[in-house]
Design a protein around this motif. Sequence first.
Motif, PDB file in Angstrom:
ATOM      1  N   TYR A 196       0.852  -1.200   0.000  1.00 17.07           N
ATOM      2  CA  TYR A 196       0.000   0.000   0.000  1.00 17.07           C
ATOM      3  C   TYR A 196       0.884   1.246   0.000  1.00 17.07           C
ATOM      4  N   PRO A 197       1.451   1.600  -1.170  1.00 18.12           N
ATOM      5  CA  PRO A 197       2.413   2.715  -1.223  1.00 18.12           C
ATOM      6  C   PRO A 197       1.819   4.068  -0.854  1.00 18.12           C
ATOM      7  N   GLN A 198       0.488   4.206  -0.909  1.00 17.58           N
ATOM      8  CA  GLN A 198      -0.112   5.507  -0.597  1.00 17.58           C
ATOM      9  C   GLN A 198       0.120   5.929   0.855  1.00 17.58           C
ATOM     10  N   TYR A 199       0.520   4.987   1.702  1.00 16.82           N
ATOM     11  CA  TYR A 199       0.744   5.329   3.112  1.00 16.82           C
ATOM     12  C   TYR A 199       2.212   5.645   3.406  1.00 16.82           C
ATOM     13  N   GLY A 200       3.053   5.658   2.363  1.00 19.96           N
ATOM     14  CA  GLY A 200       4.472   5.910   2.548  1.00 19.96           C
ATOM     15  C   GLY A 200       4.916   7.216   1.935  1.00 19.96           C
ATOM     16  N   MET A 201       6.225   7.338   1.749  1.00 21.05           N
ATOM     17  CA  MET A 201       6.828   8.582   1.278  1.00 21.05           C
ATOM     18  C   MET A 201       7.236   8.524  -0.197  1.00 21.05           C
ATOM     19  N   THR A 202       7.122   7.340  -0.827  1.00 19.50           N
ATOM     20  CA  THR A 202       7.498   7.204  -2.235  1.00 19.50           C
ATOM     21  C   THR A 202       6.388   6.479  -2.986  1.00 19.50           C
ATOM     22  N   LYS A 203       6.240   6.801  -4.262  1.00 20.08           N
ATOM     23  CA  LYS A 203       5.164   6.195  -5.052  1.00 20.08           C
ATOM     24  C   LYS A 203       5.408   4.712  -5.298  1.00 20.08           C
ATOM     25  N   TYR A 220       6.443   5.460   7.008  1.00 17.96           N
ATOM     26  CA  TYR A 220       5.062   5.892   6.796  1.00 17.96           C
ATOM     27  C   TYR A 220       5.028   7.423   6.705  1.00 17.96           C
ATOM     28  N   ASN A 221       4.042   7.940   5.953  1.00 25.05           N
ATOM     29  CA  ASN A 221       3.804   9.381   6.019  1.00 25.05           C
ATOM     30  C   ASN A 221       2.907   9.688   7.228  1.00 25.05           C
ATOM     31  N   THR A 222       2.582  10.939   7.422  1.00 22.64           N
ATOM     32  CA  THR A 222       1.814  11.335   8.621  1.00 22.64           C
ATOM     33  C   THR A 222       0.421  11.833   8.259  1.00 22.64           C
ATOM     34  N   ASP A 223      -0.103  11.385   7.115  1.00 25.87           N
ATOM     35  CA  ASP A 223      -1.446  11.793   6.700  1.00 25.87           C
ATOM     36  C   ASP A 223      -2.504  11.108   7.557  1.00 25.87           C
ATOM     37  N   ASP A 224      -3.673  11.743   7.603  1.00 22.50           N
ATOM     38  CA  ASP A 224      -4.772  11.162   8.380  1.00 22.50           C
ATOM     39  C   ASP A 224      -5.175   9.791   7.831  1.00 22.50           C
ATOM     40  N   GLN A 225      -5.103   9.620   6.485  1.00 23.19           N
ATOM     41  CA  GLN A 225      -5.492   8.319   5.916  1.00 23.19           C
ATOM     42  C   GLN A 225      -4.522   7.218   6.368  1.00 23.19           C
ATOM     43  N   THR A 226      -3.274   7.578   6.615  1.00 26.09           N
ATOM     44  CA  THR A 226      -2.299   6.591   7.093  1.00 26.09           C
ATOM     45  C   THR A 226      -2.653   6.151   8.509  1.00 26.09           C
ATOM     46  N   PHE A 227      -3.044   7.095   9.346  1.00 31.84           N
ATOM     47  CA  PHE A 227      -3.444   6.713  10.706  1.00 31.84           C
ATOM     48  C   PHE A 227      -4.745   5.912  10.703  1.00 31.84           C
ATOM     49  N   ALA A 228      -5.634   6.211   9.744  1.00 32.44           N
ATOM     50  CA  ALA A 228      -6.847   5.391   9.624  1.00 32.44           C
ATOM     51  C   ALA A 228      -6.469   3.953   9.295  1.00 32.44           C
ATOM     52  N   PHE A 229      -5.500   3.784   8.377  1.00 31.97           N
ATOM     53  CA  PHE A 229      -4.995   2.449   8.027  1.00 31.97           C
ATOM     54  C   PHE A 229      -4.372   1.770   9.253  1.00 31.97           C
ATOM     55  N   LEU A 230      -3.482   2.470   9.937  1.00 35.33           N
ATOM     56  CA  LEU A 230      -2.813   1.873  11.099  1.00 35.33           C
ATOM     57  C   LEU A 230      -3.810   1.538  12.208  1.00 35.33           C
ATOM     58  N   ASN A 231      -4.796   2.399  12.407  1.00 32.97           N
ATOM     59  CA  ASN A 231      -5.807   2.112  13.437  1.00 32.97           C
ATOM     60  C   ASN A 231      -6.638   0.891  13.066  1.00 32.97           C
ATOM     61  N   ASP A 232      -6.972   0.759  11.778  1.00 35.57           N
ATOM     62  CA  ASP A 232      -7.693  -0.439  11.334  1.00 35.57           C
ATOM     63  C   ASP A 232      -6.864  -1.694  11.608  1.00 35.57           C
ATOM     64  N   VAL A 233      -5.571  -1.625  11.276  1.00 37.30           N
ATOM     65  CA  VAL A 233      -4.686  -2.766  11.515  1.00 37.30           C
ATOM     66  C   VAL A 233      -4.618  -3.072  13.001  1.00 37.30           C
ATOM     67  N   LEU A 234      -4.398  -2.045  13.813  1.00 37.89           N
ATOM     68  CA  LEU A 234      -4.296  -2.251  15.263  1.00 37.89           C
ATOM     69  C   LEU A 234      -5.591  -2.822  15.837  1.00 37.89           C
ATOM     70  N   ASP A 235      -6.738  -2.419  15.279  1.00 35.41           N
ATOM     71  CA  ASP A 235      -8.012  -2.968  15.757  1.00 35.41           C
ATOM     72  C   ASP A 235      -8.083  -4.471  15.514  1.00 35.41           C
ATOM     73  N   GLU A 236      -7.692  -4.916  14.307  1.00 35.80           N
ATOM     74  CA  GLU A 236      -7.711  -6.363  14.040  1.00 35.80           C
ATOM     75  C   GLU A 236      -6.678  -7.082  14.913  1.00 35.80           C
ATOM     76  N   VAL A 237      -5.528  -6.445  15.115  1.00 35.78           N
ATOM     77  CA  VAL A 237      -4.502  -7.033  15.984  1.00 35.78           C
ATOM     78  C   VAL A 237      -5.045  -7.197  17.404  1.00 35.78           C
ATOM     79  N   MET A 238      -5.697  -6.150  17.919  1.00 32.91           N
ATOM     80  CA  MET A 238      -6.196  -6.214  19.304  1.00 32.91           C
ATOM     81  C   MET A 238      -7.367  -7.176  19.440  1.00 32.91           C
TER      82      MET A 238
END
Length: 689
Positions: A196-203, A220-238
């Motif tokens: 998912y390159p959209q969450y990083g710093m290079t295309k 990772y970049n610091t966009d809100d969509q990146t944190f939405a992705f990480l939060n989704d991942v953390l939710d499944e992890v938890m």
Amino acid sequence: EGPPPAGEAAIVLARGEAAGSPEAYALDVAPSGVTVTAAKRAGLFYGAISVWQLAVQDAAKGPAQLPAVSIDDAPRFVWRGFMLDSARHFQKVETIKAILDAMAAHKLNVLHWHLVDDQGWRLEIKKYPKLTSEGAWRVPAGAAGRDPKTGKAIRYGGFYTQDQVRDLVAYAAARGITVVPEIEMPGHALAPLVAYPQYGMTKTPPRQNMGDWGVFPYLYNTDDQTFAFLNDVLDEVMDLFPSQYIHVGGDEAVKDQWKASPAIQARIAQLGVKDEHGLQSWFIQRAEKHINARGRRMIGWDEILEGGLAPNATVMSWRGIDGAVAAASQGHDAVLAPDSTLYMDRRQSASADEPPGRLKIISLKDVYDFDAAPAALTEAQRAHILGLQATAFTEHMRTDERLQKMTFPRLVAVAENGWTPAARHDWNSFTARLPAEMARLDALGVAHDTVPYEPQATLTPAEGGKVSVALASGLGLGEIRYTADGAVPTTASPLYDAPLDVAPGKTIRARTFLDGQGFGRVRDYPVSLLAANTRSSHQLEVCGNGINLSLEDDAPVNGQRAVFAVDLMNPCWVWKGADLSSALKLTARIGQVPFNFQIGADKAKIPLRAPATPAGELDVRLDGCAGEVIAAIPLGAAARGPGLGTVSGVLPARAGRHDLCLTFTARSVEPTLVLDQVTLTAAGKSGKN
């Protein structure tokens, strides 16, 4: 009293008061039976483990005879852990279960599971299937990544399904072990960013670099969509892992991509943080808020201290113990996991028989002697030290068996450090119990390293055409007994106490004995003048202390591979004290390895010596690596690979003994040429004796 009457239990587990922690227990062994008393299930479990340990301590001597004892026992630390890296190399579920069994048998209670890194994403996430369909697979570097017949790429990898994870978490819990998952951020993120390159710093993050080792620049970049992705991942992890702690990594996040990005610099200004370290602190604190909202606690590597520590965070100190001292001084809990002492990727002895890994030796005794209560802390601050943890980063542990051999028996020493009070630490007592410990590991089906106990032979030429055979073991435990007539050594065989002068053609068979029991394997050493004049790369000295590895060859794809001792920052080897009073023929077996190491600008510091022939040369210098070149041996086809090749040349006579420094000429570090072994024989002779 006699045995208990028929129908009555010989072993009773009873709920009751037990002093200390929830893991405390009381054990009473009497002629009438065995009673384990504890307030909690964990205490009953550990009491039962102690009964098992007592029952099998003399397993070789027949039926179990439990000694009459009365024990009140509680652990020294609440966190007694092992970190398993499944990202660099993927392990079978059955292997992880065997490790969990061995952990439980030694009263370890945390499996920190490193599931994510640049080289692979190992956990099924339902909402983001490409994390595993794309991020769980890589092509190994060099010849290992190509089918030798077709030339096609070989994919390596794998992942754990959510059902497999639930099964492992339950399996661990039944054995008193909590599984703490680690999802790395903001660095060590190439595998998810390939997916998912959209969450990083290079295309287009470079998929081919997933086969490299080292510290990567991909964040990772610091966009809100990146944190939405990480939060989704953390939710499944938890949802999968009920552990109190969730590990977010936070280590080795090289900030170059953030420094070069106008968008990130604008973000730093907008947030009012000081710099990129401050941004990482903000990033980690944002992740922590999500973890805390689920009623969990965050833990991370000690870099999370940089730029200001997240308010409820626990620190895992890997860069020595300084991170733990700093965290505890600020009132934060900490776990000690210091590099190098508790890192299982270090060798356990100097023997070339050890599995590949880092060349630095961390012996069983080094691990046992580790002080888990730093003197730099006050008593109040020591209360913040939750415990300690061994760490198995698996870059060089390609097989499950190697992982186990690099981990055991050192993990047994970690377990004793975590459970037993410092006042009861006694190396002699620990080593006396080692044969029983090894028998338990055998019973559990867990591979363990026996090389440090075993006699290793050093062969050198002696007077009268004989060979001097010196024997020593890495740990120096017990006594070495040997034979020269082909018989298996026993306690009645000759005791080794000084180097032996042996005629070529004989074989020295040797074994270590500890308290009258054979300890480790019988080792056979055929004696010849050729062997006495040959040194492996592990018996030569490497010249520097840069990236010193016992590094496996990349070929063949299937089958046994050579292992080279090398400093990648200065590939250079020294044969000490060669007798050059007459001309010598030098024969070298050489290999070449891919330079698949992400070391940033340090790569430019590796010395390159200009070749005089197309394939380069093996240069031999006299008395130091800045000395006179006395031979430049063309490599020719031997340098092509894959696999090993052999070259030879003549060294002119010089009076006396001299150190020989051996280096390669090359235009590039890709591939890196390495020595496997070197033989010195009289010039003009075949060397077949």
